[in-house]
Design an enzyme around this catalytic site. Structure first.
Site, PDB file in Angstrom:
ATOM      1  N   GLY A   1       0.675  -1.046  -0.131  1.00 41.07           N
ATOM      2  CA  GLY A   1       0.216   0.091   0.103  1.00 41.07           C
ATOM      3  C   GLY A   1       0.898   1.331  -0.091  1.00 41.07           C
ATOM      4  O   GLY A   1       0.799   2.259  -0.702  1.00 41.07           O
ATOM      5  N   HIS A   2       1.791   1.365   0.828  1.00 40.64           N
ATOM      6  CA  HIS A   2       2.830   2.463   1.015  1.00 40.64           C
ATOM      7  C   HIS A   2       3.627   2.420  -0.420  1.00 40.64           C
ATOM      8  O   HIS A   2       3.895   3.819  -0.859  1.00 40.64           O
ATOM      9  CB  HIS A   2       3.805   2.365   2.400  1.00 40.64           C
ATOM     10  CG  HIS A   2       3.208   2.135   3.370  1.00 40.64           C
ATOM     11  ND1 HIS A   2       3.106   0.983   4.381  1.00 40.64           N
ATOM     12  CD2 HIS A   2       2.565   3.114   4.146  1.00 40.64           C
ATOM     13  CE1 HIS A   2       2.586   1.370   5.315  1.00 40.64           C
ATOM     14  NE2 HIS A   2       2.163   2.512   5.495  1.00 40.64           N
TER      15      HIS A   2
ATOM     16  N   VAL B   1      -4.584  -0.513  -1.654  1.00 36.21           N
ATOM     17  CA  VAL B   1      -4.193  -1.938  -2.003  1.00 36.21           C
ATOM     18  C   VAL B   1      -4.575  -3.001  -1.128  1.00 36.21           C
ATOM     19  O   VAL B   1      -4.365  -2.826   0.149  1.00 36.21           O
ATOM     20  CB  VAL B   1      -2.692  -1.732  -2.203  1.00 36.21           C
ATOM     21  CG1 VAL B   1      -1.926  -3.033  -2.763  1.00 36.21           C
ATOM     22  CG2 VAL B   1      -2.441  -0.623  -3.154  1.00 36.21           C
TER      23      VAL B   1
ATOM     24  N   ARG C   1      -0.947  -2.945  10.572  1.00 32.01           N
ATOM     25  CA  ARG C   1      -1.756  -3.706  11.553  1.00 32.01           C
ATOM     26  C   ARG C   1      -1.960  -5.026  11.561  1.00 32.01           C
ATOM     27  O   ARG C   1      -2.403  -5.757  12.430  1.00 32.01           O
ATOM     28  CB  ARG C   1      -2.817  -2.754  12.169  1.00 32.01           C
ATOM     29  CG  ARG C   1      -2.461  -1.465  12.785  1.00 32.01           C
ATOM     30  CD  ARG C   1      -3.730  -0.636  13.473  1.00 32.01           C
ATOM     31  NE  ARG C   1      -3.311   0.332  14.185  1.00 32.01           N
ATOM     32  CZ  ARG C   1      -3.528   1.630  14.110  1.00 32.01           C
ATOM     33  NH1 ARG C   1      -3.695   1.896  12.581  1.00 32.01           N
ATOM     34  NH2 ARG C   1      -3.037   2.439  14.974  1.00 32.01           N
TER      35      ARG C   1
HETATM   36  P1  AMP Z   1       0.229   4.625   7.706  1.00 34.23           P
HETATM   37  O1  AMP Z   1       1.591   4.083   7.717  1.00 34.23           O
HETATM   38  O2  AMP Z   1      -0.698   3.358   7.884  1.00 34.23           O
HETATM   39  O3  AMP Z   1      -0.157   5.833   8.456  1.00 34.23           O
HETATM   40  O4  AMP Z   1      -0.111   5.015   6.112  1.00 34.23           O
HETATM   41  C1  AMP Z   1       0.640   6.014   5.560  1.00 34.23           C
HETATM   42  C2  AMP Z   1       0.032   6.323   3.963  1.00 34.23           C
HETATM   43  O5  AMP Z   1      -0.205   4.926   3.288  1.00 34.23           O
HETATM   44  C3  AMP Z   1      -1.287   6.843   4.330  1.00 34.23           C
HETATM   45  O6  AMP Z   1      -1.786   7.715   3.474  1.00 34.23           O
HETATM   46  C4  AMP Z   1      -2.190   5.413   4.271  1.00 34.23           C
HETATM   47  O7  AMP Z   1      -3.594   5.990   3.970  1.00 34.23           O
HETATM   48  C5  AMP Z   1      -1.529   4.792   3.036  1.00 34.23           C
HETATM   49  N1  AMP Z   1      -1.810   3.279   3.156  1.00 34.23           N
HETATM   50  C6  AMP Z   1      -1.678   2.608   4.056  1.00 34.23           C
HETATM   51  N2  AMP Z   1      -2.347   1.317   3.573  1.00 34.23           N
HETATM   52  C7  AMP Z   1      -2.953   1.647   2.372  1.00 34.23           C
HETATM   53  C8  AMP Z   1      -3.293   0.710   1.502  1.00 34.23           C
HETATM   54  N3  AMP Z   1      -3.443  -0.734   1.729  1.00 34.23           N
HETATM   55  N4  AMP Z   1      -3.418   1.048   0.168  1.00 34.23           N
HETATM   56  C9  AMP Z   1      -3.358   2.434  -0.075  1.00 34.23           C
HETATM   57  N5  AMP Z   1      -2.538   3.064   0.544  1.00 34.23           N
HETATM   58  C10 AMP Z   1      -2.376   2.872   1.990  1.00 34.23           C
END
Ligand code: AMP
Length: 290
Positions: free
Chosen positions: A34-35, A174, A185
């Site tokens: 996703g990232h 994603v 998580r």
């Molecule tokens: P986090 O590290 O969870 O704070 O996420 C950092 C960035 O990655 C944020 O903009 C999230 O929305 C994005 N993000 C996290 N998981 C996904 C995913 N599965 N698909 C797309 N973007 C994601």
């Protein structure tokens, strides 16, 4: 890829790379596909990509998973570089918050919606850290995932209301092959919970289909609760239909017809991980189905 840990080093690096378009991807690390989708899009659209990793204490409440949030710098460094990051910024907490903040950004409208309601102060923490990071990195564009759709909505409002000259780019969610949204998580799910968790997304899709067929909102919501409680060990924190990105509550089919884009958003808590997911859909898609 260069790794820096202070704002001073970050600014020096930016000076050396006097460049036009800087893409910024803020994350809390434990990077997954996703990232990577965000980093890859930034790489396509910008000359240089800055990715940050910072588990922001300000957006966690007491009793939440700040301490157990997964962290692995070595893993993140490899993945960030491979995806196309030019500069990895890993600020330390002492520089981010040398003292309790004397001023913070507060979400006023929408603080009682979805994650805002179940995690009081969460979005104040998000807005404040992103505002700080924006000033540190000064990017041209910043990339955020629609997995956290409410976060995208509140950040877009902040950027508009404060006339911040940074384009927010939305990236679709994603997913794993079985539909579960990728999330840092997910490693905190037990094996059994991991098997159950794809039900969250399949139930959202089912809900969307039923709404498109004209089923009553209340019935569809009840059905989601029933499915999650009968087929998983998770507890529904919330499940709601709202407009997107305005986040107005939609309680009747008539109201549903008046908005362009809708979001079905939910949070489900398992023993050590609270997962969020959503399904975005448009009115035109509903008309097509009729
Ligand atoms: P986090 O590290 O969870 O704070 O996420 C950092 C960035 O990655 C944020 O903009 C999230 O929305 C994005 N993000 C996290 N998981 C996904 C995913 N599965 N698909 C797309 N973007 C994601």
């Amino acid at each position: 890829m260069k790794v820096v840990r202070t704002v001073e080093e970050l600014r020096q690096w930016k000076k050396q790379h006097n460049t036009q378009r800087v893409g910024f991807v803020p994350t809390m690390g434990y990077l997954h596909e996703g990232h990577e989708a965000l980093i890859k899009k930034a790489k396509e659209e910008c000359d240089l990509v800055v990715t940050s990793i910072f588990v922001n204490p300000l957006q966690f409440n007491q009793g939440e998973d700040y301490l157990t949030y997964p962290r692995n710098e070595e893993w993140d460094t490899k993945r960030a570089g491979k995806a196309g990051t030019d500069l990895l910024f890993i600020p330390n907490g002492d520089e981010m918050y040398p003292q309790p903040m004397k001023s913070i950004i507060t979400l006023k409208d929408g603080a009682d919606a979805l994650c805002g309601r179940s995690r009081p102060g969460h979005f104040d923490g998000v807005l404040t850290v992103v505002m700080k990071l924006f000033w540190m990195v000064l990017p041209t564009k910043a990339y955020f995932g629609l997995k956290d759709a409410q976060q995208v909505a509140v950040l877009e409002s902040m950027v508009n209301e404060y006339h911040i000259p940074i384009d927010i780019v939305r990236i679709p969610t994603v997913r794993e092959e079985d539909g579960l949204a990728k999330s840092s998580r997910n490693v905190n799910l037990t094996d059994q919970e991991r098997m159950e968790a794809p039900t969250i997304y399949s139930s959202l899709i089912k809900m969307k289909d039923l709404l498109m067929q004209g089923e009553e909102i209340e019935k569809v919501i009840t059905r989601f609760h029933d499915t999650i409680s009968s087929t998983t060990s998770g507890t529904v924190d919330y499940i709601e239909l709202r407009s997107f990105p305005g986040m107005e509550t939609i309680e009747t089919t008539e109201k549903m017809q008046t908005v362009n884009e809708l979001i079905l958003a939910c949070a489900v808590s398992f023993s050590r991980a609270r997962l969020i997911d959503n399904c975005l859909f448009k009115l035109e898609q509903m008309e097509e189905v009729k």
